[in-house]
Design a protein around this motif. Structure first.
Motif, PDB file in Angstrom:
ATOM      1  N   UNK A  97      42.460  58.604 -72.312  1.00  0.00           N
ATOM      2  CA  UNK A  97      41.833  57.617 -73.187  1.00  0.00           C
ATOM      3  C   UNK A  97      40.983  58.345 -74.230  1.00  0.00           C
ATOM      4  N   UNK A  98      40.797  57.725 -75.368  1.00  0.00           N
ATOM      5  CA  UNK A  98      39.928  58.284 -76.414  1.00  0.00           C
ATOM      6  C   UNK A  98      38.516  58.475 -75.854  1.00  0.00           C
ATOM      7  N   UNK A  99      37.796  59.490 -76.300  1.00  0.00           N
ATOM      8  CA  UNK A  99      36.405  59.675 -75.843  1.00  0.00           C
ATOM      9  C   UNK A  99      35.538  58.469 -76.216  1.00  0.00           C
TER      10      UNK A  99
ATOM     11  N   UNK B   6      43.497  60.981 -64.536  1.00  0.00           N
ATOM     12  CA  UNK B   6      42.179  61.348 -65.000  1.00  0.00           C
ATOM     13  C   UNK B   6      41.285  61.567 -63.788  1.00  0.00           C
ATOM     14  N   UNK B   7      40.265  62.343 -63.981  1.00  0.00           N
ATOM     15  CA  UNK B   7      39.280  62.580 -62.930  1.00  0.00           C
ATOM     16  C   UNK B   7      38.159  61.566 -63.115  1.00  0.00           C
ATOM     17  N   UNK B   8      37.736  60.922 -62.034  1.00  0.00           N
ATOM     18  CA  UNK B   8      36.677  59.919 -62.073  1.00  0.00           C
ATOM     19  C   UNK B   8      35.526  60.385 -61.195  1.00  0.00           C
ATOM     20  N   UNK B   9      34.327  60.395 -61.766  1.00  0.00           N
ATOM     21  CA  UNK B   9      33.122  60.771 -61.024  1.00  0.00           C
ATOM     22  C   UNK B   9      32.095  59.659 -61.228  1.00  0.00           C
ATOM     23  N   UNK B  10      31.625  59.081 -60.120  1.00  0.00           N
ATOM     24  CA  UNK B  10      30.592  58.043 -60.180  1.00  0.00           C
ATOM     25  C   UNK B  10      29.347  58.598 -59.494  1.00  0.00           C
TER      26      UNK B  10
ATOM     27  N   UNK C 230      33.685  58.973 -71.342  1.00  0.00           N
ATOM     28  CA  UNK C 230      35.027  59.530 -71.218  1.00  0.00           C
ATOM     29  C   UNK C 230      35.126  60.714 -72.156  1.00  0.00           C
ATOM     30  N   UNK C 231      35.516  61.877 -71.619  1.00  0.00           N
ATOM     31  CA  UNK C 231      35.676  63.072 -72.435  1.00  0.00           C
ATOM     32  C   UNK C 231      36.578  64.050 -71.691  1.00  0.00           C
ATOM     33  N   UNK C 232      37.594  64.561 -72.386  1.00  0.00           N
ATOM     34  CA  UNK C 232      38.465  65.556 -71.785  1.00  0.00           C
ATOM     35  C   UNK C 232      39.202  65.076 -70.545  1.00  0.00           C
ATOM     36  N   UNK C 233      39.624  63.834 -70.518  1.00  0.00           N
ATOM     37  CA  UNK C 233      40.315  63.197 -69.395  1.00  0.00           C
ATOM     38  C   UNK C 233      39.470  63.158 -68.117  1.00  0.00           C
TER      39      UNK C 233
END
Length: 82
Positions: free
Chosen positions: A35-37, A1-5, A71-74
């Protein structure tokens, strides 16, 4: 998944991860690929980002005071206060 903080000062972290642990308002939550949105309120603590590679795992910690995770669209996006 892509993570942006993201924070007021700018982008604190952007990378691919296998698992992210978030300090949730109701306790710690672990987020895995696809994960589920969700939309979740965060409390003071550390966002722990685990990257899994062939050479092993690496872990990064980002301290926050509070925030919101989506969380949305991985893609996991966190808006945080430091």
């Amino acid at each position: 998944m892509r993570v942006v903080v993201l924070a007021m000062v700018g982008k604190l972290l952007e990378e691919d991860a296998g698992e992210v642990r978030l300090p949730g308002e109701d306790g710690e939550i672990s987020v895995l690929d696809f994960h589920q949105p969700f939309l979740y309120r965060l409390r003071k603590g550390y966002i722990i980002v685990s990257s899994f590679t062939k050479a092993g795992g690496a872990e990064k910690r980002v301290p926050i005071k509070d925030g919101v995770a989506r969380m949305s669209g991985n893609v996991l996006t966190v808006l945080a206060a430091q």
